[in-house]
Design an enzyme around this catalytic site. Structure first.
Site, PDB file in Angstrom:
ATOM      1  N   LYS A   1      -6.281   6.562  11.056  1.00 35.50           N
ATOM      2  CA  LYS A   1      -7.688   6.557  11.472  1.00 35.50           C
ATOM      3  C   LYS A   1      -7.723   6.528  13.001  1.00 35.50           C
ATOM      4  O   LYS A   1      -7.729   5.445  13.604  1.00 35.50           O
ATOM      5  CB  LYS A   1      -8.387   5.293  10.944  1.00 35.50           C
TER       6      LYS A   1
ATOM      7  N   ASP B   1      -5.751  -0.354  -1.731  1.00 36.82           N
ATOM      8  CA  ASP B   1      -6.597  -1.206  -2.570  1.00 36.82           C
ATOM      9  C   ASP B   1      -7.873  -1.657  -1.869  1.00 36.82           C
ATOM     10  O   ASP B   1      -7.988  -1.606  -0.641  1.00 36.82           O
ATOM     11  CB  ASP B   1      -5.827  -2.455  -2.973  1.00 36.82           C
TER      12      ASP B   1
ATOM     13  N   GLU C   1       4.360   3.927   5.970  1.00 32.55           N
ATOM     14  CA  GLU C   1       3.118   3.137   5.907  1.00 32.55           C
ATOM     15  C   GLU C   1       2.067   3.852   5.063  1.00 32.55           C
ATOM     16  O   GLU C   1       2.090   5.081   4.971  1.00 32.55           O
ATOM     17  CB  GLU C   1       2.552   2.955   7.324  1.00 32.55           C
ATOM     18  N   ASP C   2       1.127   3.093   4.518  1.00 29.60           N
ATOM     19  CA  ASP C   2       0.008   3.716   3.815  1.00 29.60           C
ATOM     20  C   ASP C   2      -1.025   4.228   4.824  1.00 29.60           C
ATOM     21  O   ASP C   2      -1.466   5.364   4.761  1.00 29.60           O
ATOM     22  CB  ASP C   2      -0.634   2.752   2.807  1.00 29.60           C
TER      23      ASP C   2
ATOM     24  N   ASP D   1      -4.492   1.880  10.930  1.00 24.32           N
ATOM     25  CA  ASP D   1      -5.917   1.688  11.212  1.00 24.32           C
ATOM     26  C   ASP D   1      -6.048   1.306  12.692  1.00 24.32           C
ATOM     27  O   ASP D   1      -6.119   2.166  13.563  1.00 24.32           O
ATOM     28  CB  ASP D   1      -6.424   0.606  10.249  1.00 24.32           C
TER      29      ASP D   1
ATOM     30  N   GLY E   1       0.763  -1.241   0.000  1.00 20.50           N
ATOM     31  CA  GLY E   1       0.000   0.000   0.000  1.00 20.50           C
ATOM     32  C   GLY E   1       0.793   1.290   0.000  1.00 20.50           C
ATOM     33  O   GLY E   1       0.305   2.307  -0.472  1.00 20.50           O
TER      34      GLY E   1
ATOM     35  N   ARG F   1      -5.618   0.754  -6.591  1.00 19.44           N
ATOM     36  CA  ARG F   1      -4.379   1.411  -6.135  1.00 19.44           C
ATOM     37  C   ARG F   1      -3.947   2.523  -7.098  1.00 19.44           C
ATOM     38  O   ARG F   1      -3.155   3.383  -6.741  1.00 19.44           O
ATOM     39  CB  ARG F   1      -3.231   0.393  -6.064  1.00 19.44           C
TER      40      ARG F   1
ATOM     41  N   PHE G   1     -13.729   3.180   4.969  1.00 22.78           N
ATOM     42  CA  PHE G   1     -12.799   2.496   4.080  1.00 22.78           C
ATOM     43  C   PHE G   1     -12.415   3.389   2.902  1.00 22.78           C
ATOM     44  O   PHE G   1     -13.281   3.992   2.265  1.00 22.78           O
ATOM     45  CB  PHE G   1     -13.432   1.201   3.574  1.00 22.78           C
TER      46      PHE G   1
HETATM   47  P1  5GP Z   1      -3.777  -1.940  11.120  1.00 15.44           P
HETATM   48  O1  5GP Z   1      -2.849  -3.054  11.418  1.00 15.44           O
HETATM   49  O2  5GP Z   1      -3.270  -0.581  11.530  1.00 15.44           O
HETATM   50  O3  5GP Z   1      -5.169  -2.205  11.590  1.00 15.44           O
HETATM   51  O4  5GP Z   1      -3.988  -1.943   9.566  1.00 15.44           O
HETATM   52  C1  5GP Z   1      -3.078  -1.448   8.684  1.00 15.44           C
HETATM   53  C2  5GP Z   1      -3.359  -2.031   7.321  1.00 15.44           C
HETATM   54  O5  5GP Z   1      -4.756  -2.266   7.096  1.00 15.44           O
HETATM   55  C3  5GP Z   1      -2.938  -1.030   6.279  1.00 15.44           C
HETATM   56  O6  5GP Z   1      -1.577  -1.159   5.943  1.00 15.44           O
HETATM   57  C4  5GP Z   1      -3.865  -1.353   5.133  1.00 15.44           C
HETATM   58  O7  5GP Z   1      -3.315  -2.349   4.327  1.00 15.44           O
HETATM   59  C5  5GP Z   1      -5.128  -1.896   5.790  1.00 15.44           C
HETATM   60  N1  5GP Z   1      -6.204  -0.900   5.875  1.00 15.44           N
HETATM   61  C6  5GP Z   1      -6.752  -0.373   6.992  1.00 15.44           C
HETATM   62  N2  5GP Z   1      -7.718   0.513   6.703  1.00 15.44           N
HETATM   63  C7  5GP Z   1      -7.813   0.537   5.355  1.00 15.44           C
HETATM   64  C8  5GP Z   1      -8.631   1.284   4.435  1.00 15.44           C
HETATM   65  O8  5GP Z   1      -9.495   2.111   4.776  1.00 15.44           O
HETATM   66  N3  5GP Z   1      -8.425   1.039   3.118  1.00 15.44           N
HETATM   67  C9  5GP Z   1      -7.502   0.153   2.669  1.00 15.44           C
HETATM   68  N4  5GP Z   1      -7.388   0.008   1.356  1.00 15.44           N
HETATM   69  N5  5GP Z   1      -6.701  -0.556   3.499  1.00 15.44           N
HETATM   70  C10 5GP Z   1      -6.864  -0.353   4.828  1.00 15.44           C
END
Ligand code: 5GP
Length: 177
Positions: free
Chosen positions: A134, A162, A102-103, A106, A48, A168, A155
């Site tokens: 977020k 993606d 990081e992208d 979350d 991402g 993407r 989302f």
């Molecule tokens: P975490 O481990 O912080 O919960 O999640 C991080 C990963 O979840 C990100 O690197 C991404 O790949 C995915 N992710 C979380 N929220 C979103 C979103 O709104 N859209 C997309 N495309 N990926 C997300």
């Protein structure tokens, strides 16, 4: 309002490409100041972050390296909760100034589980640059040093992010309707 369709879903434009570029430039400027005289190693987390990492790195003016690693799997619209060990980490991290790219952060789970494996290698420092955050979704607190945008818990796709592999390929960011 511009919309895109990805698989079965419709998304509307949330951040334009111009707004994103302006913010990425501001982050790069800040990083250039913070790392003056240092040689940071950027660790971009695939898939991402590839677009954010490229745009950010193009504007870095201190001596810097970048490496691309893969750590997490993500399917559909929710985190799977599974964190896979990193692939592609060949660099010696000892005494290095690391900037994780990081992208999106979350829940924070991915980085929460990944950081200890980096710390074990005793880098000089670790900072995190994330395109998106977020805050409402946080369940694992991770220190975020450079945040592009804090966004609501909806989302998003585009700018490298993606929905089941697709979406993407946009310079803007889109939010699920
Ligand atoms: P975490 O481990 O912080 O919960 O999640 C991080 C990963 O979840 C990100 O690197 C991404 O790949 C995915 N992710 C979380 N929220 C979103 C979103 O709104 N859209 C997309 N495309 N990926 C997300």
């Amino acid at each position: 309002m511009a919309t895109i369709r990805v698989h079965d879903r419709v998304f509307t434009e949330y951040l334009s490409a111009a707004v994103i570029q302006e913010r990425v430039t501001a982050l790069a400027t800040q990083i250039n100041e913070d790392y003056a005289g240092k040689k940071p190693l950027f660790l971009a987390i695939l898939n991402g972050s590839f677009m954010f990492a490229a745009d950010l790195f193009k504007q870095i003016r201190v001596e810097a390296e970048i490496s691309f690693i893969k750590i997490a799997s993500y399917q559909g619209m929710r985190s799977t909760g599974q964190v896979v060990t990193s692939i592609g980490m060949e660099q010696d991290l000892h005494e290095r100034e690391l900037i994780i790219v990081e992208d999106i952060v979350d829940t924070g789970k991915t980085l929460h589980h990944f950081l200890p494996s980096l710390q074990q290698q005793q880098p000089a420092s670790i900072r995190i640059a994330t395109f998106l955050h977020k805050p409402e979704a946080t369940t694992f607190e991770v220190p975020l040093d450079y945040v592009g945008f804090s966004i609501p818990n909806k989302f998003v796709v585009g700018y490298g992010l993606d929905y089941d592999g697709m979406g993407r390929n946009y310079g803007a960011l889109y939010q699920l309707v």
